[in-house]
Design a protein around this motif. Structure first.
Motif, PDB file in Angstrom:
ATOM      1  N   UNK A 162       0.821  -1.216   0.000  1.00 27.94           N
ATOM      2  CA  UNK A 162       0.000   0.000   0.000  1.00 27.94           C
ATOM      3  C   UNK A 162       0.854   1.265   0.000  1.00 27.94           C
ATOM      4  N   UNK A 163       1.755   1.365   0.953  1.00 28.32           N
ATOM      5  CA  UNK A 163       2.516   2.606   1.133  1.00 28.32           C
ATOM      6  C   UNK A 163       3.547   2.812   0.027  1.00 28.32           C
ATOM      7  N   UNK A 164       4.073   1.704  -0.489  1.00 27.10           N
ATOM      8  CA  UNK A 164       5.029   1.803  -1.592  1.00 27.10           C
ATOM      9  C   UNK A 164       4.282   2.330  -2.828  1.00 27.10           C
ATOM     10  N   UNK A 166       1.641   4.202  -2.766  1.00 26.23           N
ATOM     11  CA  UNK A 166       1.392   5.631  -2.529  1.00 26.23           C
ATOM     12  C   UNK A 166       2.624   6.454  -2.906  1.00 26.23           C
ATOM     13  N   UNK A 167       3.799   5.893  -2.626  1.00 28.40           N
ATOM     14  CA  UNK A 167       5.040   6.623  -2.907  1.00 28.40           C
ATOM     15  C   UNK A 167       5.377   6.622  -4.389  1.00 28.40           C
ATOM     16  N   UNK A 168       5.146   5.508  -5.055  1.00 27.08           N
ATOM     17  CA  UNK A 168       5.505   5.401  -6.468  1.00 27.08           C
ATOM     18  C   UNK A 168       4.506   6.142  -7.364  1.00 27.08           C
ATOM     19  N   UNK A 169       3.327   6.478  -6.817  1.00 28.83           N
ATOM     20  CA  UNK A 169       2.317   7.186  -7.611  1.00 28.83           C
ATOM     21  C   UNK A 169       2.380   8.696  -7.403  1.00 28.83           C
ATOM     22  N   UNK A 170       3.120   9.124  -6.390  1.00 33.37           N
ATOM     23  CA  UNK A 170       3.161  10.553  -6.088  1.00 33.37           C
ATOM     24  C   UNK A 170       2.156  10.980  -5.031  1.00 33.37           C
ATOM     25  N   UNK A 171       1.224  10.090  -4.665  1.00 31.62           N
ATOM     26  CA  UNK A 171       0.225  10.419  -3.647  1.00 31.62           C
ATOM     27  C   UNK A 171       0.889  10.769  -2.314  1.00 31.62           C
ATOM     28  N   UNK A 172       1.996  10.102  -2.048  1.00 27.35           N
ATOM     29  CA  UNK A 172       2.668  10.237  -0.755  1.00 27.35           C
ATOM     30  C   UNK A 172       3.016  11.669  -0.384  1.00 27.35           C
ATOM     31  N   UNK A 173       3.333  12.475  -1.371  1.00 29.06           N
ATOM     32  CA  UNK A 173       3.807  13.833  -1.079  1.00 29.06           C
ATOM     33  C   UNK A 173       2.674  14.844  -0.952  1.00 29.06           C
TER      34      UNK A 173
ATOM     35  N   UNK B 286       7.093   1.897   8.735  1.00 29.47           N
ATOM     36  CA  UNK B 286       6.151   1.943   7.621  1.00 29.47           C
ATOM     37  C   UNK B 286       5.798   3.414   7.443  1.00 29.47           C
ATOM     38  N   UNK B 288       7.513   7.613   5.982  1.00 25.73           N
ATOM     39  CA  UNK B 288       8.406   8.454   5.192  1.00 25.73           C
ATOM     40  C   UNK B 288       9.560   8.940   6.059  1.00 25.73           C
ATOM     41  N   UNK B 383       8.224   9.683  -4.267  1.00 27.53           N
ATOM     42  CA  UNK B 383       8.232  10.483  -5.493  1.00 27.53           C
ATOM     43  C   UNK B 383       7.197  11.609  -5.465  1.00 27.53           C
ATOM     44  N   UNK B 388       7.280  11.124 -10.982  1.00 21.42           N
ATOM     45  CA  UNK B 388       6.592   9.930 -11.471  1.00 21.42           C
ATOM     46  C   UNK B 388       6.595   9.890 -13.000  1.00 21.42           C
TER      47      UNK B 388
END
Lengths: 451, 448
Positions: A162-164, A166-173, B286, B288, B383, B388
């Protein structure tokens, strides 16, 4: 006299009549090769609406999520956070590493309408239970493969959670107040959201199959589903600029934010239209602002300095009001406002019980509990919970006799050769301590001896 | 992500070896061909007409857009002055008077105007309904009923119709009635679903310690996907039995009902969760973390994964105190912070790329271990959307398209998921107000 609309609709969705109503997906068989959350919730939707879902697990190991629980707290030796993903499913324990085990899975796949899997991309292919094999023995099959990045393309083997995703899609930021105060979307949004898109795909393919009799392959990428819900791509393209993290302000709505009331409640207000803006101003008794050229028109009001200015005015107003007053005003005048609910309020919410999104359910093995129910209300074919999780292999005898027509002797042989197996003794796997398995009609199932 | 020698980096011993590699390489090619193009393929809903009637209601608008991707003929009915959703726009930035959210979700739709304040408008709507298969009601609950075109009347006009109602509190039950006047937005929907109560850091200075909303439309899009799934479930039942029905979605309950964890926590713990910042309630690490040159995301949930990470950081000294999952949970946040502090010290000494390479190299090797005891810690770069777009993978998969929006090309995400035989498509964006009046009025025999 015409009946009041809500009296009419309350009748349509009357929860006391659910058990008398039919199920939309009755007769659909799903071979569930999923684990953790992403794949499991696709089969959860199908199971809630009446499909027969057979979940295959590795004996004595099982789904790794069985033991995952918030704060490592358990309920009758099970994780309630695993329980809620597996209503109405049948649990078989088959060792895929044995040739005979693989054969059993292929035989089940041959008799399935839908196969769902979320192993690492390529694994089911490498094991000989992938789409290329199963579509040959069952051309009607709808094969749903779930992964982080999809089943083809250079990144396909890259790991994901899930969290990876989110990070690879840009949602994380994007959530929070900027780089050092950035938060993830909690409760595994990167699994649940792709999961419901996956269910959507499977349901689309089931509709198609009614017309043509043909199955197909569905490739659900967590990251691509997250892309689908982001405005950022178009925004960057149109403006040439990034769309940054904006805290509690929704940059498409002004005013918008989460505010603190006089009685220290958090409430959110977001104004999407001119009409809603007027309603808010009336509620605030600030109609003087309706002629203010800064705020009069939506596109003008949304400009950053103006949005800030109107947010400040609203913030000051909210500070002098009780939370419940604001919600009452929102209903009276018609502008979007809502309290920031918490877990306890949600679990105890009468409205959610009436809707069936929170349900009290009494299970044959686990007894009474409170569970998330269905997220969509269907009048004639409502979803429903009929059973909770079961230990690994609990349905071995039932499924192998009913679906594959094996005899008791053949099943004993499979047990003896460790092709099929059962639960281990660890938490999340074992049945509740009080439960007497020796008297259980399913685990000891014998065809022809049904009541 | 290619390893140094140009070979695919894999994380399971089952994916290694000559025959597996060959098969997987062929499978990759097969899918690239099978899934790469939609040309000449049929559509699931090519036999389905959808009427969308919605007012500043994105969950309804997005569900119609997705049904359009599935191939339905979608007719969006607007009043003569248009759906105010058109103006919902980031900072007021618009393309010829239309905000990006509306543009993005006008996929394959036809836009017509009808004045529902007049008898003629209602008659025309009834004509449309009798020729449709799905009606999406994104108006205030009870509004269409009061005009004589609610579910009750629609079901008579068109037996077998699927009536999809999408509203904040739903079309039935106590709050449905009590709060029927409250309109939808993503932010208020997140709030009623309890989502911001789970996000943020209570120890930050005010107002940064407030509950924090998700920075994407987490509620609107989840509501839409639930609505489409509900409609497709009902449509499947209709194909088998001929019977239509009403489907009801409460956007203010979408996240809480589909994710469901709030209900479970509240019911079992009899208290709400506290917000825990960058922590998770069941997994550590889990979240950032700050590396030398930016942010990384690290996930290492199981005891094996955690031990793997300790080996990578050469911090085996931490193993004794933090060995088990149960040592690393947030029921004691202060204690967990001690461990986090140690981790942060290590992470910040490396660049993002170093951390990704170190964990992947470790995990690739560990995956070959027969006993699978060495874990699978993962680190990736956190990212930004801009970063992306540099990834080749998404170009290969055509995950973004340049959509033709009335002569302007605009980058948009492709439909998801990918279906081999009936791919979802973004065919056109033509969302001028009343842009399709002429064709639609003629085709459905409406009065000018």
């Amino acid at each position: 006299m015409k009946q009041d609309y809500f009296t009419y609709t309350d009748g349509l969705f009357d929860r006391s009549k659910i058990s008398e109503k039919p199920e939309a997906l009755k007769g659909i068989r799903v071979l569930d090769l999923t684990h953790i959350i992403f794949g499991s919730v696709i089969s959860k939707w199908l199971a809630l609406f009446g499909a027969e879902v057979i979940k295959v697990e590795e004996p004595y190991e099982g789904d790794a999520w069985r033991m995952a629980s918030y704060w490592a707290k358990y309920w009758k030796d099970s994780s309630p956070f695993f329980q809620c993903l597996h209503p109405n499913k049948q649990f078989v324990g088959i060792d895929l590493k044995t040739p005979k085990g693989k054969e059993l899975v292929l035989e089940l796949a041959q008799k399935a309408d839908v196969v769902v899997e979320n192993f690492r991309a390529g694994l089911t292919e490498a094991w000989g239970i992938g789409y290329t094999t199963i579509s040959k023995i069952n051309p009607k099959v709808i094969y749903v493969s779930c992964s982080g990045y999809g089943q083809w393309g250079p990144l396909r083997f890259f790991p994901s959670w899930d969290l990876i995703a989110q990070s690879m899609s840009g949602v994380a930021q994007l959530t929070g107040f900027g780089e050092k105060q950035t938060y993830k979307l909690p409760d595994y949004y990167g699994d649940f959201m792709p999961g419901i898109f996956g269910a959507m795909g499977a349901l689309g393919a089931l509709n198609q199959r009614e017309k043509t009799g043909k199955g197909q392959f569905i490739d659900v990428s967590q990251v691509e589903v997250l892309f689908r819900m982001m405005h950022h791509w178009s925004y960057m393209d149109v403006t040439g600029e990034d769309l940054p993290c904006t805290g509690n302000v929704d940059p498409t709505m002004a005013p918008s934010g989460i505010f603190k009331t006089q009685d220290e409640q958090f409430i959110s207000i977001a104004i999407a239209t001119d009409e809603q803006f007027t309603a808010l101003l009336k509620a605030m008794d600030r109609m003087d602002l309706s002629q203010d050229p800064r705020f009069r028109e939506t596109f003008e009001r949304l400009k950053p300095d103006r949005a800030d200015a109107i947010c400040e005015i609203v913030e000051a107003w909210v500070k002098k009001k009780q939370g419940s007053d604001i919600i009452a005003l929102a209903q009276e005048w018609g502008f979007p406002a809502a309290p920031v609910m918490d877990d306890l309020q949600i679990a105890n919410d009468e409205w959610r019980r009436e809707r069936g999104s929170v349900v009290e359910f009494e299970d044959d093995m686990y007894g009474k509990g409170t569970w998330p129910g269905t997220a969509a209300a269907l009048e004639k074919t409502p979803g429903r919970i009929k059973s909770l999780q079961r230990p690994i292999g609990y349905h071995n005898h039932y499924v192998l006799q009913k679906v594959l027509n094996l005899s008791k002797e053949q099943i004993r042989e499979l047990e003896k050769n460790h092709v099929i197996g059962y639960w281990g003794n660890s938490i999340g796997q074992r049945p509740p301590a009080y439960y007497d398995m020796s008297k259980d009609p399913i685990v000891n199932f014998t065809e022809g001896e049904e009541k | 992500m290619k390893a140094e020698k140009g070979k695919d980096q894999v994380f399971s011993r089952h994916l290694t070896g000559k025959s597996a590699s060959e098969h997987l390489s062929n499978f990759n090619k097969l899918l690239a061909g099978l899934m790469g193009s939609s040309e000449g393929k049929p559509e699931v809903l090519d036999d389905t007409t959808v009427i969308e009637i919605s007012h500043a209601n994105f969950p309804a608008l997005i569900s119609a857009s997705i049904l359009g991707e599935f191939g339905a003929e979608v007719i969006k009915v607007e009043p003569p002055d248009g759906d105010p959703a058109r103006k919902v726009s980031h900072y007021g930035i618009n393309v010829e008077g239309i905000g990006i959210p509306f543009l993005m979700e006008s996929r394959n739709k036809q836009h017509i105007t009808l004045d529902l304040k007049t008898g003629k408008g209602i008659e025309n709507l009834k004509k449309l309904i009798t020729q449709s298969d799905i009606v999406i009601d994104g108006m205030k609950p009870g509004f269409l009923d009061s005009l004589g075109v609610g579910y009750q009347q629609c079901a008579e006009l068109k037996p077998g119709l699927v009536y999809l109602a999408v509203s904040p509190y739903g079309h039935f039950a106590s709050k449905g009635k009590a709060f029927s006047n409250i309109p939808d937005t993503d932010l208020t929907a997140q709030s009623e679903a309890g989502y911001p109560a789970l996000i943020g850091n209570p120890e930050a200075p005010e107002p940064y310690n407030y509950p924090v909303k998700a920075g994407v439309w987490a509620a609107s899009y989840m509501s839409a996907a639930l609505a489409v799934s509900g409609a497709l479930t009902a449509l499947f039942y209709k194909r088998r039995t001929g019977e239509g029905q009403m489907v009801d979605i409460a956007s203010y309950d979408a996240i809480s009902s589909w994710q469901g964890y709030s209900t479970i926590w509240g019911a079992n713990f009899r208290m709400p969760r506290a917000r825990v910042g960058n922590f998770d309630w069941s997994i550590f690490p889990y979240g950032y973390y700050e590396a030398k040159d930016g942010f990384v995301t690290i996930a290492a949930g199981s005891d094996q994964d955690f031990r793997g990470l300790l080996k990578i950081f050469k911090r085996w000294d931490l193993e004794e105190d933090w060995e088990f999952v149960f040592d690393r949970i947030t029921d004691d946040v202060d204690k967990l912070k001690e461990l986090e502090t140690e981790f942060k010290k290590e992470i910040v000494q490396h660049t993002r790329k170093e951390l990704v390479q170190k964990t992947l190299a470790y995990s690739q090797k560990a995956a070959r271990d027969k006993l699978r005891g060495k874990g699978f810690p993962i680190a990736v770069e956190t990212l930004t959307p801009k970063e992306v777009l540099n990834e080749e993978h998404w170009k290969v998969r055509k995950s973004f398209v340049e959509a033709d929006a009335g002569g302007t090309k605009i980058k948009m995400p492709s439909p998801a998921p990918k279906l081999s035989d009936t791919p979802l498509r973004l065919k056109k964006i033509e969302c001028g107000l009343g842009a399709h009046n002429k064709q639609v009025y003629k085709k459905f025999g409406l009065n000018e």
